[in-house]
Design a protein around this motif. Structure first.
Motif, PDB file in Angstrom:
ATOM      1  N   MET A  96       0.837  -1.193   0.000  1.00  0.00           N
ATOM      2  CA  MET A  96       0.000   0.000   0.000  1.00  0.00           C
ATOM      3  C   MET A  96       0.879   1.252   0.000  1.00  0.00           C
ATOM      4  N   LEU A  97       1.940   1.237   0.815  1.00  0.00           N
ATOM      5  CA  LEU A  97       2.864   2.378   0.855  1.00  0.00           C
ATOM      6  C   LEU A  97       3.589   2.562  -0.476  1.00  0.00           C
ATOM      7  N   VAL A  98       3.911   1.453  -1.132  1.00  0.00           N
ATOM      8  CA  VAL A  98       4.535   1.543  -2.463  1.00  0.00           C
ATOM      9  C   VAL A  98       3.548   2.171  -3.442  1.00  0.00           C
ATOM     10  N   GLY A  99       2.283   1.768  -3.366  1.00  0.00           N
ATOM     11  CA  GLY A  99       1.267   2.367  -4.239  1.00  0.00           C
ATOM     12  C   GLY A  99       1.152   3.866  -4.008  1.00  0.00           C
ATOM     13  N   LEU A 100       1.140   4.268  -2.744  1.00  0.00           N
ATOM     14  CA  LEU A 100       1.086   5.698  -2.426  1.00  0.00           C
ATOM     15  C   LEU A 100       2.324   6.414  -2.965  1.00  0.00           C
ATOM     16  N   SER A 101       3.470   5.738  -2.880  1.00  0.00           N
ATOM     17  CA  SER A 101       4.724   6.326  -3.361  1.00  0.00           C
ATOM     18  C   SER A 101       4.702   6.501  -4.875  1.00  0.00           C
ATOM     19  N   TRP A 102       4.260   5.463  -5.580  1.00  0.00           N
ATOM     20  CA  TRP A 102       4.195   5.579  -7.044  1.00  0.00           C
ATOM     21  C   TRP A 102       3.203   6.661  -7.455  1.00  0.00           C
ATOM     22  N   ARG A 103       2.108   6.778  -6.711  1.00  0.00           N
ATOM     23  CA  ARG A 103       1.154   7.844  -7.035  1.00  0.00           C
ATOM     24  C   ARG A 103       1.801   9.212  -6.803  1.00  0.00           C
ATOM     25  N   ALA A 104       2.579   9.358  -5.729  1.00  0.00           N
ATOM     26  CA  ALA A 104       3.286  10.614  -5.463  1.00  0.00           C
ATOM     27  C   ALA A 104       4.303  10.915  -6.563  1.00  0.00           C
ATOM     28  N   LEU A 105       4.854   9.855  -7.157  1.00  0.00           N
ATOM     29  CA  LEU A 105       5.824  10.017  -8.246  1.00  0.00           C
ATOM     30  C   LEU A 105       5.137  10.114  -9.610  1.00  0.00           C
ATOM     31  N   GLU A 106       3.816  10.197  -9.583  1.00  0.00           N
ATOM     32  CA  GLU A 106       2.997  10.349 -10.782  1.00  0.00           C
ATOM     33  C   GLU A 106       3.169   9.204 -11.770  1.00  0.00           C
ATOM     34  N   ASN A 107       3.183   7.988 -11.235  1.00  0.00           N
ATOM     35  CA  ASN A 107       3.221   6.786 -12.067  1.00  0.00           C
ATOM     36  C   ASN A 107       1.998   5.933 -11.703  1.00  0.00           C
ATOM     37  N   PRO A 108       0.833   6.267 -12.301  1.00  0.00           N
ATOM     38  CA  PRO A 108      -0.401   5.598 -11.904  1.00  0.00           C
ATOM     39  C   PRO A 108      -0.440   4.105 -12.214  1.00  0.00           C
ATOM     40  N   LEU A 109       0.240   3.663 -13.248  1.00  0.00           N
ATOM     41  CA  LEU A 109       0.224   2.237 -13.583  1.00  0.00           C
ATOM     42  C   LEU A 109       0.917   1.405 -12.503  1.00  0.00           C
ATOM     43  N   LYS A 110       2.075   1.874 -12.048  1.00  0.00           N
ATOM     44  CA  LYS A 110       2.775   1.157 -10.989  1.00  0.00           C
ATOM     45  C   LYS A 110       2.031   1.288  -9.656  1.00  0.00           C
ATOM     46  N   ALA A 111       1.389   2.439  -9.431  1.00  0.00           N
ATOM     47  CA  ALA A 111       0.584   2.618  -8.223  1.00  0.00           C
ATOM     48  C   ALA A 111      -0.566   1.609  -8.222  1.00  0.00           C
ATOM     49  N   GLU A 112      -1.245   1.496  -9.354  1.00  0.00           N
ATOM     50  CA  GLU A 112      -2.354   0.544  -9.475  1.00  0.00           C
ATOM     51  C   GLU A 112      -1.882  -0.881  -9.203  1.00  0.00           C
ATOM     52  N   GLN A 113      -0.757  -1.243  -9.781  1.00  0.00           N
ATOM     53  CA  GLN A 113      -0.213  -2.590  -9.590  1.00  0.00           C
ATOM     54  C   GLN A 113       0.077  -2.857  -8.114  1.00  0.00           C
ATOM     55  N   ALA A 114       0.702  -1.906  -7.436  1.00  0.00           N
ATOM     56  CA  ALA A 114       1.025  -2.087  -6.010  1.00  0.00           C
ATOM     57  C   ALA A 114      -0.244  -2.175  -5.165  1.00  0.00           C
ATOM     58  N   PHE A 115      -1.234  -1.325  -5.442  1.00  0.00           N
ATOM     59  CA  PHE A 115      -2.489  -1.376  -4.694  1.00  0.00           C
ATOM     60  C   PHE A 115      -3.189  -2.721  -4.904  1.00  0.00           C
ATOM     61  N   LYS A 116      -3.157  -3.222  -6.138  1.00  0.00           N
ATOM     62  CA  LYS A 116      -3.809  -4.513  -6.420  1.00  0.00           C
ATOM     63  C   LYS A 116      -3.100  -5.659  -5.697  1.00  0.00           C
ATOM     64  N   ILE A 117      -1.777  -5.609  -5.630  1.00  0.00           N
ATOM     65  CA  ILE A 117      -1.033  -6.633  -4.897  1.00  0.00           C
ATOM     66  C   ILE A 117      -1.420  -6.577  -3.425  1.00  0.00           C
ATOM     67  N   SER A 118      -1.480  -5.370  -2.872  1.00  0.00           N
ATOM     68  CA  SER A 118      -1.857  -5.209  -1.468  1.00  0.00           C
ATOM     69  C   SER A 118      -3.265  -5.744  -1.222  1.00  0.00           C
ATOM     70  N   ASP A 119      -4.184  -5.455  -2.124  1.00  0.00           N
ATOM     71  CA  ASP A 119      -5.561  -5.937  -1.983  1.00  0.00           C
ATOM     72  C   ASP A 119      -5.615  -7.455  -2.020  1.00  0.00           C
ATOM     73  N   THR A 120      -4.800  -8.062  -2.862  1.00  0.00           N
ATOM     74  CA  THR A 120      -4.757  -9.522  -2.968  1.00  0.00           C
ATOM     75  C   THR A 120      -4.213 -10.151  -1.685  1.00  0.00           C
ATOM     76  N   ILE A 121      -3.219  -9.510  -1.103  1.00  0.00           N
ATOM     77  CA  ILE A 121      -2.574 -10.040   0.107  1.00  0.00           C
ATOM     78  C   ILE A 121      -3.445  -9.858   1.336  1.00  0.00           C
ATOM     79  N   SER A 122      -4.054  -8.684   1.467  1.00  0.00           N
ATOM     80  CA  SER A 122      -4.856  -8.413   2.669  1.00  0.00           C
ATOM     81  C   SER A 122      -6.162  -9.172   2.581  1.00  0.00           C
ATOM     82  N   LYS A 123      -6.517  -9.769   3.672  1.00  0.00           N
ATOM     83  CA  LYS A 123      -7.724 -10.588   3.743  1.00  0.00           C
ATOM     84  C   LYS A 123      -8.746  -9.893   4.631  1.00  0.00           C
TER      85      LYS A 123
END
Length: 182
Positions: A96-123
């Motif tokens: 989730m923090l990586v997703g926030l970081s990529w969004r801060a770096l204006e890379n929405p594709l990598k942010a989306e990927q990180a958020f999706k990984i976090s969503d998959t991991i969190s139950k």
């Protein structure tokens, strides 16, 4: 991720004192959160990493996490070099923090990927299920920024309606229910 400060020994000493220092306040939810984090960190084999992670997590929960480019890059680098034996909750927060970081770096594709990984991991049934709610709301906001309104609304509704009784629900209620995606 230098926000944690101090040595691992110093961190262990603070963690040992934390339960006795927590004042029983009207916010039992946060008292419980701090006590639980303290107990989990005391037995951690990755204390340095997890103390940094817990610090950033609390800054996020308190809506105080603002990332400069250098801080975002540092978080991404730190997570890329993370210990391999993290709990699913710690791993979900990391991504989730990586997703926030990529969004801060204006890379929405990598942010989306990180958020999706976090969503998959969190139950949703984990004790730290508030992570799922946070990730869904962050992903909904990202899709809104990208103009993908259908995806955004679907995730916002899932975050708002699909999770009741989650840990830190009161603290995160406004964040989730005030998503600016209309």
């Amino acid at each position: 991720m230098g926000a944690s400060g101090g040595s691992v020994a110093g961190c262990r000493a603070i963690l040992a004192e934390l339960p006795s220092r927590i004042k029983k306040t009207v916010n039992i939810e946060l008292d419980t959160f701090y006590s639980r984090k303290s107990e989990l960190l005391k037995s951690s084999t990755n204390l340095e990493y997890e103390c940094k992670l817990a610090t950033l997590e609390m800054l996020y929960v308190w809506k105080c996490l603002t990332l400069s480019s250098s801080q975002a890059e540092e978080i991404i680098q730190t997570v890329n070099n993370r210990p391999q034996d993290l709990s699913p909750a710690a791993l979900a927060v990391s991504y989730m923090l990586v997703g926030l970081s990529w969004r801060a770096l204006e890379n929405p594709l990598k942010a989306e990927q990180a958020f999706k990984i976090s969503d998959t991991i969190s139950k949703p049934d984990q004790r730290d299920n508030y992570i799922t709610v946070c990730v869904l709301s962050e992903l909904a906001e990202l899709y809104h920024q990208l103009g993908q309104e259908d995806k955004s609304l679907q995730l916002a509704e899932r975050a708002q309606n699909g999770y009741k009784g989650y840990h830190l629900e009161n603290r995160l209620y406004n964040r989730v229910h005030n998503l600016d995606i209309s």
